[in-house]
Design a protein around this motif. Structure first.
Motif, PDB file in Angstrom:
ATOM      1  N   LEU A  11       0.819  -1.209   0.000  1.00  9.66           N
ATOM      2  CA  LEU A  11       0.000   0.000   0.000  1.00  9.66           C
ATOM      3  C   LEU A  11       0.859   1.268   0.000  1.00  9.66           C
ATOM      4  O   LEU A  11       0.531   2.243  -0.687  1.00  9.66           O
ATOM      5  CB  LEU A  11      -0.949  -0.009   1.199  1.00  9.66           C
ATOM      6  N   ARG A  14       2.216   1.686  -3.551  1.00  7.65           N
ATOM      7  CA  ARG A  14       1.153   2.184  -4.425  1.00  7.65           C
ATOM      8  C   ARG A  14       0.854   3.668  -4.161  1.00  7.65           C
ATOM      9  O   ARG A  14       0.787   4.477  -5.082  1.00  7.65           O
ATOM     10  CB  ARG A  14      -0.114   1.360  -4.198  1.00  7.65           C
ATOM     11  N   ASP A  15       0.693   4.006  -2.893  1.00  6.73           N
ATOM     12  CA  ASP A  15       0.289   5.370  -2.561  1.00  6.73           C
ATOM     13  C   ASP A  15       1.392   6.379  -2.813  1.00  6.73           C
ATOM     14  O   ASP A  15       1.116   7.526  -3.190  1.00  6.73           O
ATOM     15  CB  ASP A  15      -0.201   5.429  -1.118  1.00  6.73           C
ATOM     16  N   TRP A  16       2.658   5.970  -2.633  1.00  4.97           N
ATOM     17  CA  TRP A  16       3.750   6.891  -2.941  1.00  4.97           C
ATOM     18  C   TRP A  16       3.749   7.207  -4.432  1.00  4.97           C
ATOM     19  O   TRP A  16       3.889   8.361  -4.826  1.00  4.97           O
ATOM     20  CB  TRP A  16       5.104   6.315  -2.511  1.00  4.97           C
ATOM     21  N   ARG A  18       1.173   7.102  -6.410  1.00  2.00           N
ATOM     22  CA  ARG A  18      -0.005   7.947  -6.666  1.00  2.00           C
ATOM     23  C   ARG A  18       0.289   9.401  -6.326  1.00  2.00           C
ATOM     24  O   ARG A  18      -0.183  10.315  -7.006  1.00  2.00           O
ATOM     25  CB  ARG A  18      -1.207   7.462  -5.870  1.00  2.00           C
ATOM     26  N   ALA A  19       1.052   9.605  -5.266  1.00  2.70           N
ATOM     27  CA  ALA A  19       1.400  10.969  -4.848  1.00  2.70           C
ATOM     28  C   ALA A  19       2.527  11.559  -5.688  1.00  2.70           C
ATOM     29  O   ALA A  19       2.751  12.772  -5.657  1.00  2.70           O
ATOM     30  CB  ALA A  19       1.788  10.976  -3.368  1.00  2.70           C
ATOM     31  N   TRP A  68       0.847   9.516   6.441  1.00  5.26           N
ATOM     32  CA  TRP A  68       0.235   8.413   5.693  1.00  5.26           C
ATOM     33  C   TRP A  68       0.012   7.210   6.606  1.00  5.26           C
ATOM     34  O   TRP A  68       0.829   6.889   7.449  1.00  5.26           O
ATOM     35  CB  TRP A  68       1.139   8.018   4.512  1.00  5.26           C
TER      36      TRP A  68
END
Length: 70
Positions: A11, A14-16, A18-19, A68
């Motif tokens: 996660l 993925r989120d890094w 996305r950012a 986060w």
């Protein structure tokens, strides 16, 4: 498994991205080039793992700075 360190890592990864969408094309190009250069998934994973570690190295401070959470 929900709540496991591996889930957190996936996660975070993925989120890094996305950012930081500017990093996605380079990572995608790396994966395409690697896939074309190796014949088996074991070698692919062995070569890709250190790159994932590098992303996590920059993602962890980002996670701490932004609050986060998975």
């Amino acid at each position: 498994m929900a709540g496991s360190p591996n889930e957190r890592l996936a996660l975070l990864f993925r989120d890094w991205f996305r950012a930081h969408p500017e990093a996605v094309p380079a990572y995608a190009a790396f994966k395409r080039t690697l896939a074309g250069a190796v014949a088996d998934t074991g070698t692919y994973a062995d070569v890709k793992d250190p790159v994932v570690d590098l992303v996590v190295t920059v993602a962890e401070p980002w996670a701490a700075a932004t609050g986060w959470r998975p």
